[in-house]
Write an enzyme that holds these catalytic residues in place. Structure first.
Site: not given
Ligand SMILES: NC(=O)c1ccc[n+]([C@@H]2O[C@H](COP(=O)([O-])OP(=O)(O)OC[C@H]3O[C@@H](n4cnc5c(N)ncnc54)[C@H](OP(=O)(O)O)[C@@H]3O)[C@@H](O)[C@H]2O)c1
Length: 280
Positions: A141, A154
């Site tokens: 990501s 995350y």
């Protein structure tokens, strides 16, 4: 020549589902894995609409069940004799201020987003080593390169994945195995709602960040999100590239964020972020 074989994790929705279809469309035999076979309907419908149902083998795999992975890899070799592409895609996002995240919540985030990818990669590496070839594609990501408000857990799991994968690539290049990181910006999938795990302290109202959290939630809902087919098509292209790069950033938002982080001194960059978010 027999079909090339690909394994995709988290194929029940979003990027994983679309990647399974895209790879099948490009001639791969795809083991489309998911943790709950009761959620296979969307994939089955998409496969039937694309005319690739016969290219998919839907199997159960929860990437946080590490002990099951060697047997899964062994069965895969028994069934197909080879594995050309592994797409480590399964993931979710813990949402909440770092101050409010319990250590157990952080650990759970790592179990799936980091250790899950590591364990499955380790289980299939002997197959690829023996073949002298294989692509291992990690769905990371922009949050693996750039910290972000309210998703520290995350971001930490994706930063860990970035470091592990970059190192692995150096180790396995000489074996003919290509390790690739795909780093998407914001894409419209279930990760923003159904698969967002809001931390307990935010849910039970005991967080000292309650008001900031509510403001931030509004901002997140307003973020423009792109069509995840872009990411799936990119992964299918990488899977067929004999000489892929280490990193593929995808989405204009991801490019802009990283460009600003590299261009501006961090103190200016954080001021810009604070001005845009308006969450004091
Ligand atoms: N969408 C974005 O904006 C974005 C941006 C950057 C990176 N990513 C990354 O893209 C990947 C896919 O996410 P998505 O956006 O497509 O979200 P999604 O639609 O929520 O898909 C996530 C998938 O992962 C599966 N999953 C979660 N935990 C699992 C486990 N323990 N074992 C096996 N499968 C598991 C989910 O299964 P269930 O259906 O059973 O829940 C679902 O199939 C993730 O790694 C995410 O971090 C997404």
């Amino acid at each position: 020549m027999p079909d090339k074989v690909a394994l995709v994790t988290g194929s029940s929705s979003g990027i994983g589902l679309l990647t399974a279809i895209e790879l099948a469309n490009n001639g791969f035999k795809v083991i489309a894995s998911m943790r709950d076979l009761g959620r296979r309907d969307r994939l089955d419908q998409a496969a039937s609409a694309a005319g690739v149902s016969d290219k998919l083998d839907v199997q159960r795999l929860d990437v946080s069940e590490f002990a099951a992975m060697p047997a899964f890899a062994e069965k895969l070799v028994g069934d197909y004799g080879r594995l050309d592409v592994l797409v480590n895609n399964a993931g979710f996002a813990v949402a909440g201020f770092a101050e409010d995240v319990k250590l157990d919540e952080l650990r759970q985030q790592f179990e799936t987003n980091f250790f899950g990818h590591v364990a499955l990669t380790k289980a299939v590496l002997p197959i690829m080593r023996q073949q002298g070839s294989g692509h291992i594609i990690m769905v990371s990501s922009i949050s693996g390169l750039h910290g972000a408000f309210s998703v520290s857990s995350y971001a930490a799991s994706k930063f860990a994945l970035e470091g592990w994968s970059e190192s692995l690539r150096l180790e396995v290049n000489a074996l003919g195995i290509k390790v690739v990181l795909v780093e998407p910006g914001a894409y419209k999938t279930d990760i923003w709602d159904r698969n967002a795990h809001v931390v307990e302290k935010a849910l039970d109202g005991s967080s000292p960040n309650r008001e900031r959290g509510a403001k931030f939630k509004e901002r997140v809902q307003g973020i423009p999100k792109r069509d995840p087919i872009e990411v799936a098509r990119l992964i299918a292209r990488i899977a067929q590239d004999p000489n892929p790069r280490l990193r593929y950033l995808v989405g204009a938002d991801a490019h802009i964020q990283l460009w600003l982080k590299r261009l501006l001194p961090w103190k200016w960059h954080e001021k810009l972020i604070a001005r845009m978010l308006k969450v004091d």
